[in-house]
Design a protein around this motif. Structure first.
Motif, PDB file in Angstrom:
ATOM      1  N   ARG A 131       0.836  -1.207   0.000  1.00 51.79           N
ATOM      2  CA  ARG A 131       0.000   0.000   0.000  1.00 51.79           C
ATOM      3  C   ARG A 131       0.874   1.262   0.000  1.00 51.79           C
ATOM      4  N   TRP A 132       2.020   1.174   0.654  1.00 51.59           N
ATOM      5  CA  TRP A 132       2.902   2.338   0.672  1.00 51.59           C
ATOM      6  C   TRP A 132       3.463   2.605  -0.721  1.00 51.59           C
ATOM      7  N   ARG A 133       3.728   1.546  -1.500  1.00 48.34           N
ATOM      8  CA  ARG A 133       4.220   1.735  -2.861  1.00 48.34           C
ATOM      9  C   ARG A 133       3.170   2.420  -3.744  1.00 48.34           C
ATOM     10  N   VAL A 134       1.886   2.129  -3.466  1.00 44.63           N
ATOM     11  CA  VAL A 134       0.820   2.813  -4.205  1.00 44.63           C
ATOM     12  C   VAL A 134       0.841   4.311  -3.890  1.00 44.63           C
ATOM     13  N   LEU A 135       1.083   4.662  -2.628  1.00 49.56           N
ATOM     14  CA  LEU A 135       1.045   6.061  -2.211  1.00 49.56           C
ATOM     15  C   LEU A 135       2.354   6.797  -2.475  1.00 49.56           C
ATOM     16  N   ARG A 136       3.456   6.111  -2.706  1.00 48.87           N
ATOM     17  CA  ARG A 136       4.766   6.752  -2.808  1.00 48.87           C
ATOM     18  C   ARG A 136       4.850   7.790  -3.928  1.00 48.87           C
ATOM     19  N   PRO A 137       4.316   7.531  -5.157  1.00 52.75           N
ATOM     20  CA  PRO A 137       4.398   8.587  -6.187  1.00 52.75           C
ATOM     21  C   PRO A 137       3.731   9.884  -5.744  1.00 52.75           C
ATOM     22  N   HIS A 138       2.643   9.772  -5.020  1.00 53.69           N
ATOM     23  CA  HIS A 138       1.944  10.978  -4.553  1.00 53.69           C
ATOM     24  C   HIS A 138       2.718  11.646  -3.422  1.00 53.69           C
ATOM     25  N   LEU A 139       3.324  10.855  -2.523  1.00 58.37           N
ATOM     26  CA  LEU A 139       3.986  11.420  -1.360  1.00 58.37           C
ATOM     27  C   LEU A 139       5.363  12.007  -1.702  1.00 58.37           C
ATOM     28  N   HIS A 140       6.113  11.378  -2.596  1.00 60.88           N
ATOM     29  CA  HIS A 140       7.499  11.780  -2.831  1.00 60.88           C
ATOM     30  C   HIS A 140       7.733  12.435  -4.183  1.00 60.88           C
ATOM     31  N   ASP A 141       6.889  12.120  -5.177  1.00 61.82           N
ATOM     32  CA  ASP A 141       7.125  12.657  -6.521  1.00 61.82           C
ATOM     33  C   ASP A 141       6.098  13.721  -6.922  1.00 61.82           C
TER      34      ASP A 141
END
Length: 481
Positions: free
Chosen positions: A12-22
């Motif tokens: 689930r964190w990988r799903v959110l990572r583009p939004h959180l970091h990129d």
């Protein structure tokens, strides 16, 4: 966090990572991952509140519980715990009938099976296997190890998986008595005998354990602080209590029928049976056919073989638990063992076979043998003394007068030999059987020859003028009456 929950949180964190970091908009990041936007928004809220742990699936509060009446669950468990332990199918059939009668929801077979499988193993063992098995498996054990050499010694007996030739000439299985130092696992003393465990066997093994060894590589000796044994009669005898009091040894016994904490010495017995005995003739492991006919060793030869194994192999090989050779671990402490003042004092305490005797002009008589010591006994002719001897070697006895050691007396016929009581008894019995056979043989020859050469007894002649009367028949016939 369980491994499965952690993997789920990382996904689930990988799903959110583009939004959180990129800086990728959340709808785009969710769409590329194939996740509904509402679900992604819920994950984002939980991540900001609890971090990575918030992304793991939360366990249900009622997980592991079943929507069954408590009485129904207890009924299922109670039926499963009735000896001898019925099958889950049998329990399910009974529970279905009871549930219908009581108006309870009828559980499926899978539910009953899961409840039965979930019973506490300790409760199952206590109910189905009994209290003794429960104590062996589930009771708490304090497996204490001694902090230094000679702090605790253990002793026990076992019948060996081997046949030897007894003094009588017949095969027999011997017994081994062992004394082990708890700290180092070194063997301090042992005794091999044909008879069942007895106080004298324990005393002889303890004598060897306490006194200095003649073998150069065997240094274990001294008086232990504690002597730990089972509840056998040879260990709990009054004599052992007196020995412990005199030597200031603390006796500790395992509870009757509960030999807990005795695995160390039991492990040594396994080592003897697996590493020493298989190399000897007459070896007969349990479960094999009778091999008594393969016995070749005498008891003395077996004794020597076990002694060599202890000194050269067991005490020198690193132990799997301590990582050190037992002898090296015992030596590493660098302490001075506490010893009796003399071997005579130790014998006075340990050798239980004591007999009153009188000093005759030709020595002391024992077992039909004569024991002499011209330097001392001459002054005690006619005096009552107490003699003590080692049953394994009666070539020599020790003589005491008023509890004072006088001398060692030697049997001239056995002076150069190590002869035990059993050997003497066997020799005496063999001699007696030989003499009896000789007497029987001679008696039969005399009876046979006398019967052949002895003249027959004369038959008295009948008087003249009278006819010889016929001999009356042995059987009386009525017609002749």
């Amino acid at each position: 966090m369980p491994e499965a929950a952690r993997a789920q949180a990382l996904h689930r964190w990988r799903v959110l990572r583009p939004h959180l970091h990129d800086g990728v908009p959340l709808p785009r990041a969710a769409g590329e991952a194939g996740v509904a936007l509402r679900t992604a928004q819920r994950w984002l809220t939980r991540y900001r509140a609890d971090g990575l742990a918030g992304l793991a699936r939360r366990a249900r509060a009622d997980r592991g519980t079943r929507r069954l009446p408590e009485q129904l669950r207890l009924l299922i468990e109670g039926l499963a715990l009735r000896p001898p332990g019925p099958s889950a199918a049998h329990v399910h059939r009974i529970v279905v009938d009871v549930a219908k009668h009581e108006g309870w929801p009828v559980p499926s077979y899978a539910t009953v099976y899961t409840i039965v499988r979930g019973i506490d193993p300790a409760m199952r063992t206590l109910a189905l296997d009994g209290d003794k098995r429960y104590r062996e498996v589930f009771d708490l054990i304090h497996r204490r190890e001694a902090d230094r050499p000679n702090e605790v010694w253990q002793a026990d007996h076992t019948q060996l998986d081997l046949w030897v030739i007894a003094p009588s000439g017949k095969p027999a299985r011997p017994w081994l008595t062992v004394i082990e130092d708890d700290h180092s696992r070194a063997i301090a003393g042992y005794a091999v005998n044909l008879g069942a465990p007895s106080a004298i066997q324990t005393a002889l093994a303890l004598r060897q354990a306490i006194w200095r060894k003649s073998e150069p590589g065997w240094h274990v000796c001294g008086i232990p602080d504690t002597f730990y044994t089972d509840h056998g009669s040879d260990f709990t005898s009054q004599h052992m209590e007196q020995v412990a009091a005199d030597l200031k040894i603390r006796l500790v016994f395992s509870q009757p029928g509960k030999p807990r904490g005795r695995g160390k010495i039991e492990r040594y017995f396994s080592t003897i049976n697996q590493m020493c005995l298989p190399t000897l003739p007459g070896y007969a492991p349990r479960g094999t056919k009778d091999r008594a006919g393969q016995a070749k060793l005498s008891l003395a030869e077996l004794d020597a073989a076990i002694g060599r194994f202890i000194v050269a192999e067991y005490n020198q090989r690193p132990h799997s638990e301590t990582g050190q050779p037992p002898q090296a671990r015992w030596d590493a402490a660098g302490f001075l063992p506490h010893l009796p003042d003399s071997v005579e004092q130790l014998d006075l305490l340990l050798l239980t076979i004591a007999k009153p005797r009188k000093v005759h002009p030709d020595g002391i008589h024992l077992f039909g043998l004569r024991y002499l010591d011209t330097s001392v006994l001459g002054e005690y002719v006619g005096e009552a003394v107490t003699i003590r001897y080692d049953p394994r070697d009666v070539a020599e006895i020790r003589v005491f007068h008023d509890e004072k050691f006088l001398c060692r007396a030697i049997c001239p016929e056995l002076a150069a030999q190590n002869i035990g009581i059993k050997e003497i008894s066997a020799a005496r019995n063999a001699r007696r059987r030989g003499l009896t056979h000789g007497l029987t043989e001679r008696a039969s020859v005399v009876d046979r020859l006398l019967a052949v050469h002895q003249p027959p007894e004369p038959v008295p002649a009948a008087p003249q003028g009278e006819p010889a009367r016929p001999t009356a028949p042995a059987l009386k016939l009525y017609r002749e009456d």
